[in-house]
Write a protein that holds these residues in place. Structure first.
Motif, PDB file in Angstrom:
ATOM      1  N   CYS A  22      -7.890 -23.131  21.787  1.00  0.00           N
ATOM      2  CA  CYS A  22      -7.222 -23.664  20.732  1.00  0.00           C
ATOM      3  C   CYS A  22      -7.474 -23.225  19.686  1.00  0.00           C
ATOM      4  O   CYS A  22      -8.662 -22.864  19.221  1.00  0.00           O
ATOM      5  CB  CYS A  22      -7.195 -25.117  20.869  1.00  0.00           C
ATOM      6  SG  CYS A  22      -5.984 -25.634  19.710  1.00  0.00           S
ATOM      7  N   VAL A  23      -6.477 -22.675  18.782  1.00  0.00           N
ATOM      8  CA  VAL A  23      -6.920 -22.188  17.795  1.00  0.00           C
ATOM      9  C   VAL A  23      -5.925 -22.945  16.398  1.00  0.00           C
ATOM     10  O   VAL A  23      -4.642 -22.998  16.585  1.00  0.00           O
ATOM     11  CB  VAL A  23      -6.463 -20.761  17.389  1.00  0.00           C
ATOM     12  CG1 VAL A  23      -4.999 -20.204  17.774  1.00  0.00           C
ATOM     13  CG2 VAL A  23      -6.886 -20.156  16.088  1.00  0.00           C
ATOM     14  N   VAL A  49      -6.611 -12.165  16.936  1.00  0.00           N
ATOM     15  CA  VAL A  49      -6.539 -13.651  17.538  1.00  0.00           C
ATOM     16  C   VAL A  49      -6.557 -14.010  18.842  1.00  0.00           C
ATOM     17  O   VAL A  49      -7.186 -14.365  19.847  1.00  0.00           O
ATOM     18  CB  VAL A  49      -5.281 -14.667  16.969  1.00  0.00           C
ATOM     19  CG1 VAL A  49      -5.403 -15.848  17.430  1.00  0.00           C
ATOM     20  CG2 VAL A  49      -5.787 -14.597  15.338  1.00  0.00           C
ATOM     21  N   MET A  53      -8.694 -15.514  22.521  1.00  0.00           N
ATOM     22  CA  MET A  53      -8.286 -16.669  23.096  1.00  0.00           C
ATOM     23  C   MET A  53      -8.377 -16.752  24.836  1.00  0.00           C
ATOM     24  O   MET A  53      -8.111 -15.558  25.339  1.00  0.00           O
ATOM     25  CB  MET A  53      -6.604 -16.707  22.786  1.00  0.00           C
ATOM     26  CG  MET A  53      -6.602 -16.942  21.248  1.00  0.00           C
ATOM     27  SD  MET A  53      -7.297 -18.225  20.385  1.00  0.00           S
ATOM     28  CE  MET A  53      -6.963 -19.543  21.090  1.00  0.00           C
ATOM     29  N   CYS A  59      -1.740 -22.775  20.036  1.00  0.00           N
ATOM     30  CA  CYS A  59      -1.981 -22.371  18.509  1.00  0.00           C
ATOM     31  C   CYS A  59      -1.094 -23.207  17.582  1.00  0.00           C
ATOM     32  O   CYS A  59      -0.147 -23.729  18.047  1.00  0.00           O
ATOM     33  CB  CYS A  59      -1.371 -20.704  18.410  1.00  0.00           C
ATOM     34  SG  CYS A  59      -1.563 -20.491  16.748  1.00  0.00           S
ATOM     35  N   LEU A  61      -0.161 -23.522  13.739  1.00  0.00           N
ATOM     36  CA  LEU A  61      -0.207 -22.685  12.569  1.00  0.00           C
ATOM     37  C   LEU A  61       0.501 -23.316  11.338  1.00  0.00           C
ATOM     38  O   LEU A  61       1.795 -23.598  11.703  1.00  0.00           O
ATOM     39  CB  LEU A  61       0.520 -21.287  13.147  1.00  0.00           C
ATOM     40  CG  LEU A  61       0.835 -20.347  12.111  1.00  0.00           C
ATOM     41  CD1 LEU A  61      -0.526 -19.760  11.308  1.00  0.00           C
ATOM     42  CD2 LEU A  61       1.527 -19.343  12.747  1.00  0.00           C
ATOM     43  N   TRP A  78      -0.024 -12.932  17.227  1.00  0.00           N
ATOM     44  CA  TRP A  78      -1.256 -13.340  17.717  1.00  0.00           C
ATOM     45  C   TRP A  78      -1.187 -13.717  19.105  1.00  0.00           C
ATOM     46  O   TRP A  78      -2.145 -14.178  19.798  1.00  0.00           O
ATOM     47  CB  TRP A  78      -1.457 -14.528  16.933  1.00  0.00           C
ATOM     48  CG  TRP A  78      -2.207 -14.600  15.540  1.00  0.00           C
ATOM     49  CD1 TRP A  78      -2.083 -13.051  14.935  1.00  0.00           C
ATOM     50  CD2 TRP A  78      -2.511 -15.332  14.550  1.00  0.00           C
ATOM     51  NE1 TRP A  78      -2.685 -13.421  13.804  1.00  0.00           N
ATOM     52  CE2 TRP A  78      -3.009 -14.607  13.328  1.00  0.00           C
ATOM     53  CE3 TRP A  78      -2.287 -16.857  14.374  1.00  0.00           C
ATOM     54  CZ2 TRP A  78      -3.285 -15.315  12.370  1.00  0.00           C
ATOM     55  CZ3 TRP A  78      -2.807 -17.283  13.278  1.00  0.00           C
ATOM     56  CH2 TRP A  78      -3.251 -16.665  12.293  1.00  0.00           C
TER      57      TRP A  78
END
Length: 181
Positions: A22-23, A49, A53, A59, A61, A78
């Motif tokens: 997870c980002v 990115v 992952m 994600c 954002l 990404w």
């Protein structure tokens, strides 16, 4: 700009091959729309990115309303597919920042994207409303997003967790500072 000063190179060196499930990113916080000309937006899109992952990942954002098209492009660059968003009402009195065109900007969007297969959110997400109330931490005047974002993400997505353009540290998260870019 030499390669070592490029944000993509800095991020790669910082993460040293780590992978995340997870980002969370707030790339537009210190970059108003008018400063995204030239190479700034291309530098954001060039951040590696996707390379950091896991095969299945989420994600989150942050995107100002005026930069929604750029946010969608960034999410895609990404390696994520947009599926939903979370709205943050910045203050309880609905007095926001003056908008670039007509409306006062009293909300911000947290775009949600997925990559891979079997990427359904964790069970708590199915009873979580896609709205963050004002007063749940953060300070819009300082461009600080609500603290509630972390609990929401930790309940609804799996780790390991990566935050890009972060301003501090958080237990259980790897944070790449905005100062690094």
């Amino acid at each position: 700009m030499d390669d070592s000063a490029r944000p993509a190179t800095q991020l790669t060196a910082f993460l040293e091959g780590q992978k995340f499930g997870c980002v969370l990113a707030d790339p537009f916080r210190d970059r108003p729309a008018e400063s995204l000309g030239g190479g700034a937006f291309e530098d954001l899109c060039a951040l590696p990115v996707a390379e950091h992952m896991e095969d299945r990942a989420h994600c989150y954002l942050w995107v100002p309303n005026a930069l929604l098209p750029e946010g969608m492009k960034l999410l895609q660059s990404w390696g994520f597919k947009y599926t939903s968003n979370i709205v943050w009402q910045k203050s309880s009195d609905l007095q926001g920042e003056e908008g670039p065109e007509i409306f006062t900007d009293a909300t911000a969007l947290l775009l949600f994207g997925i990559r891979g297969k079997n990427v359904r959110t964790l069970a708590p997400a199915r009873s979580t409303v896609n709205f963050i109330q004002p007063g749940e931490g953060g300070d819009p005047a300082l461009a600080l997003k609500p603290d509630a974002q972390y609990g929401l993400i930790e309940r609804c997505s799996w780790g390991p967790f990566l935050e890009l353009f972060g301003r501090g540290s958080r237990e259980g998260w790897t944070v790449w500072s905005a100062d690094a870019a």
